[in-house]
Design a protein around this motif. Structure first.
Motif, PDB file in Angstrom:
ATOM      1  N   ILE A  16     -58.465  53.548 -17.896  1.00 17.37           N
ATOM      2  CA  ILE A  16     -59.052  52.621 -18.855  1.00 17.37           C
ATOM      3  C   ILE A  16     -59.994  51.651 -18.145  1.00 17.37           C
ATOM      4  O   ILE A  16     -59.860  51.398 -16.948  1.00 17.37           O
ATOM      5  CB  ILE A  16     -57.951  51.813 -19.588  1.00 17.37           C
ATOM      6  CG1 ILE A  16     -57.030  51.122 -18.570  1.00 17.37           C
ATOM      7  CG2 ILE A  16     -57.147  52.703 -20.532  1.00 17.37           C
ATOM      8  CD1 ILE A  16     -55.966  50.231 -19.196  1.00 17.37           C
ATOM      9  N   PRO A  17     -60.963  51.093 -18.866  1.00 17.53           N
ATOM     10  CA  PRO A  17     -61.810  50.061 -18.261  1.00 17.53           C
ATOM     11  C   PRO A  17     -60.951  48.890 -17.797  1.00 17.53           C
ATOM     12  O   PRO A  17     -60.022  48.465 -18.495  1.00 17.53           O
ATOM     13  CB  PRO A  17     -62.738  49.647 -19.408  1.00 17.53           C
ATOM     14  CG  PRO A  17     -62.771  50.837 -20.314  1.00 17.53           C
ATOM     15  CD  PRO A  17     -61.385  51.410 -20.242  1.00 17.53           C
ATOM     16  N   GLY A  18     -61.245  48.372 -16.612  1.00 20.22           N
ATOM     17  CA  GLY A  18     -60.442  47.275 -16.090  1.00 20.22           C
ATOM     18  C   GLY A  18     -61.164  46.505 -15.005  1.00 20.22           C
ATOM     19  O   GLY A  18     -62.386  46.506 -14.905  1.00 20.22           O
ATOM     20  N   GLY A  19     -60.389  45.851 -14.159  1.00 23.44           N
ATOM     21  CA  GLY A  19     -60.916  44.879 -13.215  1.00 23.44           C
ATOM     22  C   GLY A  19     -60.749  43.495 -13.807  1.00 23.44           C
ATOM     23  O   GLY A  19     -60.804  43.317 -15.031  1.00 23.44           O
ATOM     24  N   VAL A  20     -60.522  42.503 -12.968  1.00 23.55           N
ATOM     25  CA  VAL A  20     -60.225  41.156 -13.463  1.00 23.55           C
ATOM     26  C   VAL A  20     -61.331  40.640 -14.382  1.00 23.55           C
ATOM     27  O   VAL A  20     -61.076  40.177 -15.502  1.00 23.55           O
ATOM     28  CB  VAL A  20     -60.003  40.185 -12.288  1.00 23.55           C
ATOM     29  CG1 VAL A  20     -59.822  38.762 -12.796  1.00 23.55           C
ATOM     30  CG2 VAL A  20     -58.787  40.604 -11.473  1.00 23.55           C
ATOM     31  N   ALA A  21     -62.580  40.721 -13.932  1.00 20.96           N
ATOM     32  CA  ALA A  21     -63.676  40.182 -14.739  1.00 20.96           C
ATOM     33  C   ALA A  21     -63.787  40.912 -16.073  1.00 20.96           C
ATOM     34  O   ALA A  21     -63.984  40.281 -17.120  1.00 20.96           O
ATOM     35  CB  ALA A  21     -64.991  40.282 -13.972  1.00 20.96           C
ATOM     36  N   LEU A  22     -63.637  42.233 -16.052  1.00 22.20           N
ATOM     37  CA  LEU A  22     -63.757  43.000 -17.295  1.00 22.20           C
ATOM     38  C   LEU A  22     -62.543  42.783 -18.192  1.00 22.20           C
ATOM     39  O   LEU A  22     -62.690  42.677 -19.426  1.00 22.20           O
ATOM     40  CB  LEU A  22     -63.937  44.481 -16.980  1.00 22.20           C
ATOM     41  CG  LEU A  22     -64.094  45.423 -18.184  1.00 22.20           C
ATOM     42  CD1 LEU A  22     -65.154  44.924 -19.164  1.00 22.20           C
ATOM     43  CD2 LEU A  22     -64.431  46.836 -17.709  1.00 22.20           C
ATOM     44  N   ASN A  23     -61.347  42.700 -17.628  1.00 22.47           N
ATOM     45  CA  ASN A  23     -60.165  42.406 -18.448  1.00 22.47           C
ATOM     46  C   ASN A  23     -60.329  41.080 -19.186  1.00 22.47           C
ATOM     47  O   ASN A  23     -59.999  40.951 -20.368  1.00 22.47           O
ATOM     48  CB  ASN A  23     -58.915  42.345 -17.573  1.00 22.47           C
ATOM     49  CG  ASN A  23     -58.439  43.706 -17.118  1.00 22.47           C
ATOM     50  OD1 ASN A  23     -58.765  44.721 -17.724  1.00 22.47           O
ATOM     51  ND2 ASN A  23     -57.677  43.738 -16.045  1.00 22.47           N
ATOM     52  N   ILE A  24     -60.810  40.079 -18.470  1.00 23.80           N
ATOM     53  CA  ILE A  24     -61.030  38.772 -19.080  1.00 23.80           C
ATOM     54  C   ILE A  24     -62.090  38.876 -20.176  1.00 23.80           C
ATOM     55  O   ILE A  24     -61.930  38.343 -21.273  1.00 23.80           O
ATOM     56  CB  ILE A  24     -61.428  37.740 -18.008  1.00 23.80           C
ATOM     57  CG1 ILE A  24     -60.237  37.459 -17.090  1.00 23.80           C
ATOM     58  CG2 ILE A  24     -61.928  36.446 -18.644  1.00 23.80           C
ATOM     59  CD1 ILE A  24     -60.590  36.661 -15.856  1.00 23.80           C
ATOM     60  N   ALA A  25     -63.179  39.593 -19.879  1.00 26.23           N
ATOM     61  CA  ALA A  25     -64.252  39.737 -20.863  1.00 26.23           C
ATOM     62  C   ALA A  25     -63.761  40.426 -22.133  1.00 26.23           C
ATOM     63  O   ALA A  25     -64.101  40.009 -23.250  1.00 26.23           O
ATOM     64  CB  ALA A  25     -65.411  40.517 -20.248  1.00 26.23           C
ATOM     65  N   MET A  26     -62.972  41.487 -21.984  1.00 26.79           N
ATOM     66  CA  MET A  26     -62.487  42.213 -23.159  1.00 26.79           C
ATOM     67  C   MET A  26     -61.596  41.335 -24.024  1.00 26.79           C
ATOM     68  O   MET A  26     -61.673  41.378 -25.262  1.00 26.79           O
ATOM     69  CB  MET A  26     -61.752  43.485 -22.722  1.00 26.79           C
ATOM     70  CG  MET A  26     -62.665  44.544 -22.122  1.00 26.79           C
ATOM     71  SD  MET A  26     -61.836  46.136 -21.785  1.00 26.79           S
ATOM     72  CE  MET A  26     -60.725  45.697 -20.430  1.00 26.79           C
ATOM     73  N   THR A  27     -60.754  40.520 -23.385  1.00 28.69           N
ATOM     74  CA  THR A  27     -59.888  39.621 -24.160  1.00 28.69           C
ATOM     75  C   THR A  27     -60.705  38.527 -24.829  1.00 28.69           C
ATOM     76  O   THR A  27     -60.470  38.179 -25.995  1.00 28.69           O
ATOM     77  CB  THR A  27     -58.814  39.006 -23.256  1.00 28.69           C
ATOM     78  OG1 THR A  27     -58.072  40.055 -22.621  1.00 28.69           O
ATOM     79  CG2 THR A  27     -57.850  38.148 -24.061  1.00 28.69           C
ATOM     80  N   LEU A  28     -61.681  37.970 -24.120  1.00 29.83           N
ATOM     81  CA  LEU A  28     -62.547  36.955 -24.717  1.00 29.83           C
ATOM     82  C   LEU A  28     -63.286  37.509 -25.922  1.00 29.83           C
ATOM     83  O   LEU A  28     -63.453  36.814 -26.938  1.00 29.83           O
ATOM     84  CB  LEU A  28     -63.546  36.448 -23.676  1.00 29.83           C
ATOM     85  CG  LEU A  28     -62.969  35.593 -22.535  1.00 29.83           C
ATOM     86  CD1 LEU A  28     -63.995  35.439 -21.426  1.00 29.83           C
ATOM     87  CD2 LEU A  28     -62.526  34.233 -23.046  1.00 29.83           C
ATOM     88  N   LYS A  29     -63.732  38.755 -25.826  1.00 32.05           N
ATOM     89  CA  LYS A  29     -64.406  39.391 -26.956  1.00 32.05           C
ATOM     90  C   LYS A  29     -63.475  39.452 -28.162  1.00 32.05           C
ATOM     91  O   LYS A  29     -63.882  39.212 -29.300  1.00 32.05           O
ATOM     92  CB  LYS A  29     -64.859  40.789 -26.560  1.00 32.05           C
ATOM     93  CG  LYS A  29     -65.623  41.531 -27.658  1.00 32.05           C
ATOM     94  CD  LYS A  29     -66.926  40.848 -27.989  1.00 32.05           C
ATOM     95  CE  LYS A  29     -67.653  41.568 -29.112  1.00 32.05           C
ATOM     96  NZ  LYS A  29     -68.890  40.853 -29.511  1.00 32.05           N
ATOM     97  N   PHE A  88     -61.315  37.358 -28.947  1.00 30.02           N
ATOM     98  CA  PHE A  88     -61.205  36.012 -29.513  1.00 30.02           C
ATOM     99  C   PHE A  88     -62.525  35.530 -30.114  1.00 30.02           C
ATOM    100  O   PHE A  88     -62.685  34.348 -30.418  1.00 30.02           O
ATOM    101  CB  PHE A  88     -60.727  35.030 -28.449  1.00 30.02           C
ATOM    102  CG  PHE A  88     -59.250  35.072 -28.204  1.00 30.02           C
ATOM    103  CD1 PHE A  88     -58.361  34.479 -29.080  1.00 30.02           C
ATOM    104  CD2 PHE A  88     -58.736  35.728 -27.100  1.00 30.02           C
ATOM    105  CE1 PHE A  88     -56.991  34.518 -28.869  1.00 30.02           C
ATOM    106  CE2 PHE A  88     -57.364  35.775 -26.864  1.00 30.02           C
ATOM    107  CZ  PHE A  88     -56.486  35.178 -27.751  1.00 30.02           C
ATOM    108  N   GLY A  89     -63.485  36.440 -30.255  1.00 27.22           N
ATOM    109  CA  GLY A  89     -64.725  36.110 -30.949  1.00 27.22           C
ATOM    110  C   GLY A  89     -65.843  35.588 -30.082  1.00 27.22           C
ATOM    111  O   GLY A  89     -66.887  35.173 -30.604  1.00 27.22           O
ATOM    112  N   LEU A  90     -65.676  35.606 -28.757  1.00 28.36           N
ATOM    113  CA  LEU A  90     -66.725  35.138 -27.852  1.00 28.36           C
ATOM    114  C   LEU A  90     -67.635  36.297 -27.425  1.00 28.36           C
ATOM    115  O   LEU A  90     -67.294  37.464 -27.609  1.00 28.36           O
ATOM    116  CB  LEU A  90     -66.099  34.479 -26.626  1.00 28.36           C
ATOM    117  CG  LEU A  90     -65.319  33.196 -26.913  1.00 28.36           C
ATOM    118  CD1 LEU A  90     -64.550  32.746 -25.677  1.00 28.36           C
ATOM    119  CD2 LEU A  90     -66.245  32.083 -27.388  1.00 28.36           C
ATOM    120  N   VAL A  91     -68.778  35.944 -26.852  1.00 31.30           N
ATOM    121  CA  VAL A  91     -69.732  36.940 -26.356  1.00 31.30           C
ATOM    122  C   VAL A  91     -69.789  36.833 -24.836  1.00 31.30           C
ATOM    123  O   VAL A  91     -70.480  35.970 -24.293  1.00 31.30           O
ATOM    124  CB  VAL A  91     -71.138  36.713 -26.956  1.00 31.30           C
ATOM    125  CG1 VAL A  91     -72.111  37.763 -26.420  1.00 31.30           C
ATOM    126  CG2 VAL A  91     -71.089  36.760 -28.475  1.00 31.30           C
TER     127      VAL A  91
END
Length: 297
Positions: free
Chosen positions: A38-51, A53-56
Motif C-alpha cells: 500500500i502507499p505509505g511512508g511517514v509524509a504520505l501517511n500523514i497526507a492521506m489522513t489529512l486529506k 479530514f478535508g485538507l489539501v
C-alpha cells in the motif's frame, strides 16, 4: 492536482509492504498471514489522513521514474494529493518499507529511504526557489516534516531562513532516527510528535509516562512536545503547561501508521481551531479508530 496545498508533507513517500498474522511470533517463525502493498511512508501517511479530514496536502519528496515510482505517483494523484512538488529522479529507485505484525503488535520493520537521503536538499527546491518560499520570503504555512531526512538536512532546515516562519510539525519516523531531531528542538515554530521511547532517546533518559516526558522536552528547549505511549495516556507539553488524555480502548487490528494518523489528526484539529484538550482527544480517537481497522474522519 492544481490546487494550492493547505499543508506541506515533507519526507518519505514510498511503498509499504506489511505482513499481518493473528499468531504470536518469535524470531525465526514462519506463519500464515496476509501481505499487503500500500502507499505509505511517514509524509504520505500523514497526507492521506489529512486529506480524510478535508485538507489539501502537498507532497515534498522524491520518487524514482521506475515502475514503482510511476505507480505510486499515480496513486497519490488518484487520492487528490498535490504532487507537483515531488522530485522525480531517473537514477534513484523508489523507496520502500517492510513490516511484520502479529497479534500483539509490531514484530519487526525496516525502512529503505536511501533515495530520499541521496536526493538531499534537492527535494526542498520549491521552498527555496520562490515557488512556495525562499530565504527572503519564508513559507508561512504548516509543514509536516519527518525524520527520514538526513541529520544534515534536518539541521539545515532548523537554521535556514526559508523555514523560520513555518508552523513545523515534526515526527522522528522511528526510534532509530529520533536523535536526528535534536537541532530542531530550538525552532520557535516547532511541535515535536514522539512516542515515549523516542522522547527518552532525544533526552538520554527514560520516563515512566508521557506527561513527564513532555514536560522534560519543553524544559530542554522544545516550544511544544506531543508524547504518545500506545494504549496509555498521551501528553502535550508547552511553555504554558502540560495536558494529557487517555486513548479509547479498542481491539488492535493494525499498528503500522498509527502514529502518523495520530499526528495528522492533531494537526487537522488544531487547524480547525479546536482548543488544546479537544485537539488531543480528537487525535487519540482517530488513532484508536485506525488501530481497530476503521477510517478516521
Amino acid at each position: 492536482m492544481d490546487k494550492t496545498p493547505d499543508i506541506l508533507c515533507i519526507g518519505s513517500v514510498l511503498w509499504d509492504v506489511v505482513g499481518r498474522t493473528g499468531a504470536e511470533m518469535v524470531k525465526g517463525n514462519d506463519v500464515p498471514g496476509r501481505i499487503v502493498r500500500i502507499p505509505g511512508g511517514v509524509a504520505l501517511n500523514i497526507a492521506m489522513t489529512l486529506k480524510g479530514f478535508g485538507l489539501v496536502p502537498g507532497l515534498v519528496s522524491v520518487l524514482g521514474t521506475d515502475p514503482a515510482g510511476n505507480e505510486l505517483a499515480a496513486a497519490c494523484e488518484d487520492m487528490n494529493l498535490v504532487t507537483r512538488y515531488l522530485t522525480r529522479d531517473p537514477d534513484l529507485p523508489t523507496d520502500s518499507y517492510i513490516a511484520i505484525e502479529d497479534g500483539s503488535g509490531l514484530v519487526a520493520a525496516m525502512c529503505d529511504a536511501h533515495s530520499l537521503e541521496a536526493a538531499g536538499e534537492r527535494i526542498l527546491a520549491p521552498l527555496l526557489d520562490g515557488r512556495l518560499g525562499s530565504d527572503a520570503a519564508p513559507y508561512p504555512g504548516t509543514i509536516a516534516l519527518d525524520g527520514n531526512l538526513t541529520e544534515t538536512l534536518l539541521a539545515n532546515i532548523a537554521e535556514r531562513p526559508a523555514f523560520r516562519a513555518a508552523d513545523l510539525r515534526i515526527a522522528p519516523a522511528s526510534p532509530g532516527k529520533a536523535t536526528r531531531l535534536t537541532p530542531l528542538l530550538a525552532h520557535p515554530g516547532a511541535t515535536l510528535y514522539v512516542n515515549l521511547e523516542e522522547a527518552g532517546l532525544l533526552l538520554g533518559r527514560s520516563f515512566d509516562g508521557a506527561h513527564l516526558a513532555a514536560e522534560a522536552l519543553v524544559s530542554a528547549g522544545a516550544t511544544r512536545a506531543m508524547v504518545s505511549d500506545g494504549a496509555r495516556s498521551a501528553a502535550l507539553g508547552t511553555f504554558e503547561g502540560t495536558i494529557s488524555a487517555a486513548p479509547p480502548k479498542v481491539a488492535q487490528v493494525r499498528v503500522t501508521g498509527a502514529g502518523d494518523t495520530f499526528m495528522a489528526a492533531h494537526i487537522a484539529a488544531e487547524l480547525r481551531r479546536e482548543d488544546a484538550q479537544a485537539a488531543l482527544d480528537t487525535a487519540l480517537r482517530a488513532a484508536a479508530t485506525f488501530v481497530s481497522g476503521g477510517t478516521p474522519k
